[in-house]
Design a protein around this motif. Structure first.
Motif, PDB file in Angstrom:
ATOM      1  N   LEU A  41      79.254  41.214  68.572  1.00  0.00           N
ATOM      2  CA  LEU A  41      79.337  40.811  67.167  1.00  0.00           C
ATOM      3  C   LEU A  41      79.352  42.006  66.220  1.00  0.00           C
ATOM      4  O   LEU A  41      79.896  41.910  65.125  1.00  0.00           O
ATOM      5  CB  LEU A  41      78.148  39.907  66.810  1.00  0.00           C
ATOM      6  N   ALA A  42      78.726  43.119  66.621  1.00  0.00           N
ATOM      7  CA  ALA A  42      78.671  44.312  65.770  1.00  0.00           C
ATOM      8  C   ALA A  42      78.566  45.545  66.655  1.00  0.00           C
ATOM      9  O   ALA A  42      77.959  45.503  67.728  1.00  0.00           O
ATOM     10  CB  ALA A  42      77.475  44.238  64.832  1.00  0.00           C
ATOM     11  N   LYS A  43      79.176  46.650  66.179  1.00  0.00           N
ATOM     12  CA  LYS A  43      79.141  47.930  66.901  1.00  0.00           C
ATOM     13  C   LYS A  43      78.610  49.022  65.993  1.00  0.00           C
ATOM     14  O   LYS A  43      78.751  48.945  64.772  1.00  0.00           O
ATOM     15  CB  LYS A  43      80.545  48.313  67.385  1.00  0.00           C
ATOM     16  N   ASP A  44      78.030  50.062  66.615  1.00  0.00           N
ATOM     17  CA  ASP A  44      77.561  51.211  65.842  1.00  0.00           C
ATOM     18  C   ASP A  44      78.716  52.189  65.620  1.00  0.00           C
ATOM     19  O   ASP A  44      79.860  51.934  66.039  1.00  0.00           O
ATOM     20  CB  ASP A  44      76.351  51.882  66.505  1.00  0.00           C
ATOM     21  N   GLU A  45      78.423  53.312  64.970  1.00  0.00           N
ATOM     22  CA  GLU A  45      79.467  54.283  64.639  1.00  0.00           C
ATOM     23  C   GLU A  45      80.100  54.928  65.872  1.00  0.00           C
ATOM     24  O   GLU A  45      81.209  55.437  65.805  1.00  0.00           O
ATOM     25  CB  GLU A  45      78.910  55.371  63.696  1.00  0.00           C
ATOM     26  N   ARG A  48      79.369  51.548  70.265  1.00  0.00           N
ATOM     27  CA  ARG A  48      78.482  50.840  71.183  1.00  0.00           C
ATOM     28  C   ARG A  48      77.990  49.554  70.527  1.00  0.00           C
ATOM     29  O   ARG A  48      77.804  49.489  69.315  1.00  0.00           O
ATOM     30  CB  ARG A  48      77.287  51.721  71.562  1.00  0.00           C
ATOM     31  N   ALA A  49      77.769  48.537  71.338  1.00  0.00           N
ATOM     32  CA  ALA A  49      77.346  47.244  70.820  1.00  0.00           C
ATOM     33  C   ALA A  49      75.975  47.342  70.151  1.00  0.00           C
ATOM     34  O   ALA A  49      75.058  47.955  70.679  1.00  0.00           O
ATOM     35  CB  ALA A  49      77.280  46.234  71.956  1.00  0.00           C
ATOM     36  N   GLU A  50      75.884  46.742  68.960  1.00  0.00           N
ATOM     37  CA  GLU A  50      74.603  46.637  68.264  1.00  0.00           C
ATOM     38  C   GLU A  50      74.069  45.210  68.308  1.00  0.00           C
ATOM     39  O   GLU A  50      72.862  45.010  68.351  1.00  0.00           O
ATOM     40  CB  GLU A  50      74.740  47.050  66.794  1.00  0.00           C
ATOM     41  N   GLN A  51      74.969  44.237  68.272  1.00  0.00           N
ATOM     42  CA  GLN A  51      74.583  42.836  68.409  1.00  0.00           C
ATOM     43  C   GLN A  51      75.574  42.151  69.337  1.00  0.00           C
ATOM     44  O   GLN A  51      76.790  42.327  69.201  1.00  0.00           O
ATOM     45  CB  GLN A  51      74.557  42.116  67.061  1.00  0.00           C
ATOM     46  N   VAL A  52      75.024  41.361  70.270  1.00  0.00           N
ATOM     47  CA  VAL A  52      75.846  40.661  71.252  1.00  0.00           C
ATOM     48  C   VAL A  52      75.337  39.232  71.387  1.00  0.00           C
ATOM     49  O   VAL A  52      74.138  39.001  71.499  1.00  0.00           O
ATOM     50  CB  VAL A  52      75.785  41.366  72.630  1.00  0.00           C
ATOM     51  N   TYR A  69      70.828  45.540  70.130  1.00  0.00           N
ATOM     52  CA  TYR A  69      70.734  46.644  71.090  1.00  0.00           C
ATOM     53  C   TYR A  69      70.445  47.963  70.386  1.00  0.00           C
ATOM     54  O   TYR A  69      70.998  48.242  69.321  1.00  0.00           O
ATOM     55  CB  TYR A  69      72.034  46.763  71.900  1.00  0.00           C
ATOM     56  N   THR A  70      69.590  48.762  71.033  1.00  0.00           N
ATOM     57  CA  THR A  70      69.258  50.104  70.564  1.00  0.00           C
ATOM     58  C   THR A  70      69.559  51.077  71.692  1.00  0.00           C
ATOM     59  O   THR A  70      69.049  50.919  72.815  1.00  0.00           O
ATOM     60  CB  THR A  70      67.768  50.202  70.173  1.00  0.00           C
ATOM     61  N   GLU A  76      69.478  55.319  78.150  1.00  0.00           N
ATOM     62  CA  GLU A  76      68.588  54.180  77.918  1.00  0.00           C
ATOM     63  C   GLU A  76      69.171  53.263  76.859  1.00  0.00           C
ATOM     64  O   GLU A  76      69.684  53.713  75.844  1.00  0.00           O
ATOM     65  CB  GLU A  76      67.201  54.650  77.481  1.00  0.00           C
ATOM     66  N   VAL A  77      69.057  51.975  77.132  1.00  0.00           N
ATOM     67  CA  VAL A  77      69.413  50.955  76.150  1.00  0.00           C
ATOM     68  C   VAL A  77      68.334  49.881  76.210  1.00  0.00           C
ATOM     69  O   VAL A  77      67.857  49.511  77.283  1.00  0.00           O
ATOM     70  CB  VAL A  77      70.823  50.359  76.392  1.00  0.00           C
ATOM     71  N   SER A  78      67.914  49.435  75.030  1.00  0.00           N
ATOM     72  CA  SER A  78      66.930  48.362  74.965  1.00  0.00           C
ATOM     73  C   SER A  78      67.465  47.282  74.044  1.00  0.00           C
ATOM     74  O   SER A  78      68.379  47.512  73.257  1.00  0.00           O
ATOM     75  CB  SER A  78      65.577  48.890  74.476  1.00  0.00           C
TER      76      SER A  78
END
Length: 166
Positions: A41-45, A48-52, A69-70, A76-78
């Motif tokens: 639904l959203a990606k960072d700069e 990479r996915a920020e919301q899925v 997602y962070t 690492e991804v959380s």
């Protein structure tokens, strides 16, 4: 406070190869047994996915939910729950550590699930364990099976395991 469940596996590939499979949400339905649909639904700069949004069917836990997602460094991804029909919490992480000079990767998956409906703690932890074990096994198989053309060559092979349920 909810307890978490954690497990690790070693994958015969460099951390960057493993993370590229983890970050490819569009292909999750191809290699995870529980994720039936995935939509970024959203990606960072960095792209990479920020919301899925994920449609999940893990036997006792079925849900349509959105995760935030962070990304911490390259290994690492959380994630944490944004919204859900059935879940009160779904927090987790993948942590990657290079082994054997970078030829292999130890992947640690941690997961905490809290459902809105009453569920015995031991049943919830068993569901968490099944989700983690299947995800790690699917990730290992996906990464070790070869390059990105897996969807074309490995689709029918991988689908036999995907049909198994809790």
């Amino acid at each position: 406070m909810a307890e978490h469940t954690s497990s690790s596996i070693t994958i015969e590939a460099a951390p960057a190869e493993v993370m590229s499979v983890i970050a490819d949400f569009d292909r999750y339905p191809e290699w995870t047994g529980e994720v039936k649909e995935a939509e970024v639904l959203a990606k960072d700069e960095r792209g990479r996915a920020e919301q899925v949004r994920l449609l999940l069917d893990a036997g006792a836990i079925k849900d349509d939910h959105t995760l935030a997602y962070t990304w911490t460094g390259e290994n690492e991804v959380s994630w944490s729950l944004v919204k859900s029909q059935m879940l009160r919490a779904l927090d987790g992480s993948y942590r990657l550590a290079a082994e054997r000079g970078g030829a292999a990767t130890k992947v640690t998956y941690q997961l905490t699930v809290d459902v809105k409906i009453p569920m015995l703690g031991m049943i919830k932890r068993k569901a968490e364990k099944v989700i983690i074990d299947r995800a790690l096994a699917g990730l290992k198989k996906r990464v070790e099976s070869g390059p990105e053309d897996q969807g074309a060559s490995g689709g029918s092979e991988g689908s036999a395991d995907e049909g198994k349920k809790l």
